[in-house]
Design an enzyme around this catalytic site. Structure first.
Site, PDB file in Angstrom:
ATOM      1  N   HIS A 143     -63.716  38.968  31.103  1.00 18.35           N
ATOM      2  CA  HIS A 143     -64.326  37.634  31.050  1.00 18.35           C
ATOM      3  C   HIS A 143     -63.326  36.717  30.334  1.00 18.35           C
ATOM      4  CE1 HIS A 143     -67.135  34.525  29.626  1.00 18.35           C
ATOM      5  NE2 HIS A 143     -68.029  34.985  30.481  1.00 18.35           N
ATOM      6  N   ASP A 220     -65.338  44.675  24.529  1.00 13.88           N
ATOM      7  CA  ASP A 220     -66.346  43.673  24.889  1.00 13.88           C
ATOM      8  C   ASP A 220     -67.517  44.420  25.526  1.00 13.88           C
ATOM      9  OD1 ASP A 220     -67.966  41.838  26.137  1.00 13.88           O
ATOM     10  OD2 ASP A 220     -66.371  40.832  27.235  1.00 13.88           O
ATOM     11  N   GLN A 223     -71.777  43.353  28.663  1.00 18.15           N
ATOM     12  CA  GLN A 223     -72.505  43.731  29.880  1.00 18.15           C
ATOM     13  C   GLN A 223     -73.097  45.126  29.821  1.00 18.15           C
ATOM     14  OE1 GLN A 223     -73.517  41.825  32.023  1.00 18.15           O
ATOM     15  NE2 GLN A 223     -72.222  40.025  31.750  1.00 18.15           N
ATOM     16  N   LYS A 246     -78.048  39.032  26.326  1.00 18.47           N
ATOM     17  CA  LYS A 246     -77.872  39.959  27.439  1.00 18.47           C
ATOM     18  C   LYS A 246     -78.563  41.297  27.157  1.00 18.47           C
ATOM     19  CE  LYS A 246     -73.348  38.007  28.684  1.00 18.47           C
ATOM     20  NZ  LYS A 246     -73.666  36.945  29.636  1.00 18.47           N
ATOM     21  N   CYS A 384     -66.527  33.240  35.251  1.00 16.42           N
ATOM     22  CA  CYS A 384     -65.594  33.199  34.117  1.00 16.42           C
ATOM     23  C   CYS A 384     -64.557  34.310  34.212  1.00 16.42           C
ATOM     24  CB  CYS A 384     -66.330  33.282  32.777  1.00 16.42           C
ATOM     25  SG  CYS A 384     -67.563  32.019  32.564  1.00 16.42           S
TER      26      CYS A 384
END
Lengths: 426, 146
Positions: A143, A220, A223, A246, A384
């Site tokens: 991202h 990261d 997700q 999220k 993104c």
């Protein structure tokens, strides 16, 4: 994929026997019509909805315990401080953080990743961790939030940014990382699941290899936190970032969690109240972790809601949620791949809740508008992640992403809706 | 759901889909007097407009690039509408088209010609910038020094 009868019986039985109807009742926003059709909310990779327990936890704090933390000696201030500390411990437990770890509340993943990139590239009382001639390795699945801060950090420090490229199918390989690592590699940053394609890279092995080479490692987890939260106790990970919105939590919340020794090397991004030990008119010394990196009054109700979201996930069952969203993804992927002209991204990836596709002749924005007319919410565009889609030779895509409250009946509506949109547009 | 949706009726009319499938004046002029590019970073739509302008008249125009059906159809109809006309008329048409999309002017009162088939976009606020991308590039091109 099972036959349709099996899939619809899952819709009724729900996760871990909880019953999908009961679960969906926890999310009042889902019970509405959009353009005359029942809402099918399939944009969960952008933002999941939040259950009543999360909203109630925030409201309870606002109604009964709201005050500033770490300040007053009065009762409400103490209750608010306790609630904030309690939220921190709940979330540390949720991600497998131990005594060697600490958790910093942030406004989300973007904020957390900026805290790391800025903290490693800015000199304070010590020189910056990243020095001229050092190298930063970032995967091309990222991202923009895990790419642009590193571009800026490299520029600030005179370091070199190197990109770990995926193969033509969008997969990352450990051997490719091995070729990129050098004694000058100071940082390696990678996603636990690519938001644009749904690809789930072998991040455990990638992080371990980079850590062995002496790099600081950044994950990261935005997700994956909602259905397959990485276990920090088993990872060679110095910094992990995730977002509340999220994982069924409040918007504008999130965390940076990592090894204390690594977090201590970060120059703070925000100077001010709450993050100092003592202050004179010309100088200040900083507080210990975690407050050192949490300057200013935090979003305490948000932290309380975020912890309630972690509890909600654990009560529902992590493995049941993961199995459910992965089955929805497989169902959608198989159905979409069978449509004429549809090119699916990351076909082979397992353990993902995201399916992303391009359709020759039909632009994602047109598909998205036609789906919305049928009450189906998807994301369209570059997600993104413009450099990744360009590397894969693609433009914008249409992305459906699943959460614990989605049903196989909704997947069927998506498939019929896309087929119908393609008929109009192609 | 079998009945035709509002978007199918309003947004993707036959004339719009015809311009999307076979855009008019698609390409680039070899030695344009004016040119500009319009980009929409959220979706990646990217159009280039090239012009030959003489005596305040648009003698020739081409557009190229990629975009959604609304974006391509609007740019295609735009080239037909302004080709061979005065710069000032193109600028006025842009203002009226924009005013219709933003709800400041009724489509019937706007003298849009074929562009009236895109008036339905005004009910889809998220798509207005798609319909205006080619126009923005045209206006930037005209603003630039030859």
């Amino acid at each position: 994929m099972g036959d349709m009868h099996d899939l619809h019986s899952v819709d009724h039985a729900g996760l871990g026997g909880a019953g999908l109807d009961n679960l969906r009742a926890q999310f009042p926003v889902l019970a509405q019509k959009i353009n005359g059709a029942p809402l099918a909310y399939l944009d969960n990779a952008a933002t999941t909805q939040s259950p009543l327990t999360v909203q109630d936890a925030q409201r309870h704090f606002e109604r009964h315990d709201r005050a500033n933390i770490h300040r007053g000696v009065h009762t409400l201030s103490q209750r608010a401080t306790d609630a904030f500390d309690q939220a921190r411990s709940t979330l540390k437990r949720f991600v497998g953080a131990g005594a060697a770890h600490e958790l910093i509340f942030t406004s989300g993943t973007t904020d957390a990743l900026n805290l790391v990139a800025h903290g490693l590239s800015t000199p304070g009382s010590q020189p910056a961790v990243i020095q001229p001639g050092d190298e930063i390795v970032v995967s091309a699945l990222e991202h923009h939030a895990n790419l642009v801060p590193w571009q800026q950090a490299a520029r600030r420090c005179g370091a070199q940014l190197r990109i770990l490229l995926p193969d033509r199918q969008g997969r990352l390989h450990v051997e490719d990382l091995a070729r990129l690592l050098t004694p000058r590699t100071r940082v390696f940053a990678v996603t636990a699941c690519a938001n644009a394609t749904g690809e789930r890279p072998p991040f455990e092995a990638l992080l371990a290899l980079a850590a062995d080479a002496g790099a600081l490692t950044v994950l990261d987890a935005a997700q994956s936190v909602g259905h397959a939260v990485p276990d920090l106790s088993a990872l060679a990970c110095d910094f992990m970032a995730f977002s509340g919105h999220k994982m069924y939590g409040p918007m504008g919340t999130g965390a940076l969690v990592g090894r204390r020794t690594a977090l201590e090397r970060l120059e703070p991004l925000r100077y001010g109240g709450d993050m100092v030990a003592w202050v004179s008119t010309t100088e200040a010394s900083f507080a210990e972790l975690p407050m050192r990196l949490e300057g200013g009054t935090p979003n305490v109700a948000g932290a309380v809601g975020l912890a309630a979201a972690a509890d909600f996930i654990d009560r529902t069952g992590r493995s049941a949620i993961d199995a459910h969203v992965v089955a929805l993804r497989e169902h959608a992927a198989a159905g979409l791949a069978a449509l004429p002209g549809v090119q699916l991204l990351s076909t082979e990836t397992g353990a993902s809740a995201i399916v992303s596709f391009a359709a020759g002749g039909a632009h994602p924005h047109d598909i998205g508008t036609l789906l919305d007319e049928q009450g189906i919410a998807v994301r369209t565009g570059h997600h993104c992640a413009q450099p990744l889609l360009e590397h894969l030779g693609l433009g914008p895509t249409t992305r459906a992403s699943f959460a614990l409250y989605n049903t196989h009946a909704e997947v069927e509506r998506l498939l019929a809706g896309v087929a119908r949109a393609l008929k109009v547009l192609q | 759901m079998n009945q035709t949706t509002a978007a199918e009726l309003d947004l993707y009319q036959d004339v719009v889909m015809d311009h999307k499938r076979a855009p008019r004046h698609f390409g680039t002029l070899p030695a344009p007097t004016h040119q500009a590019r319009g980009q929409n970073p959220s979706c990646g739509d990217d159009l280039q407009v090239t012009l030959n302008v003489a005596q305040d008249r648009i003698e020739d125009i081409r557009f190229s690039g990629q975009g959604c059906a609304i974006c391509i159809a609007s740019a295609s109809m735009m080239t037909e509408a302004v080709h061979g006309g005065d710069v000032a008329l193109a600028q006025q048409l842009h203002q009226r088209f924009r005013a219709v999309l933003t709800g400041e002017l009724e489509p019937e009162a706007a003298h849009l010609g074929k562009l009236i088939s895109l008036a339905g976009v005004r009910r889809f606020p998220g798509r207005i910038k798609c319909a205006l991308l080619g126009w923005h590039a045209l206006m930037h091109a005209l603003d630039g020094k030859p």
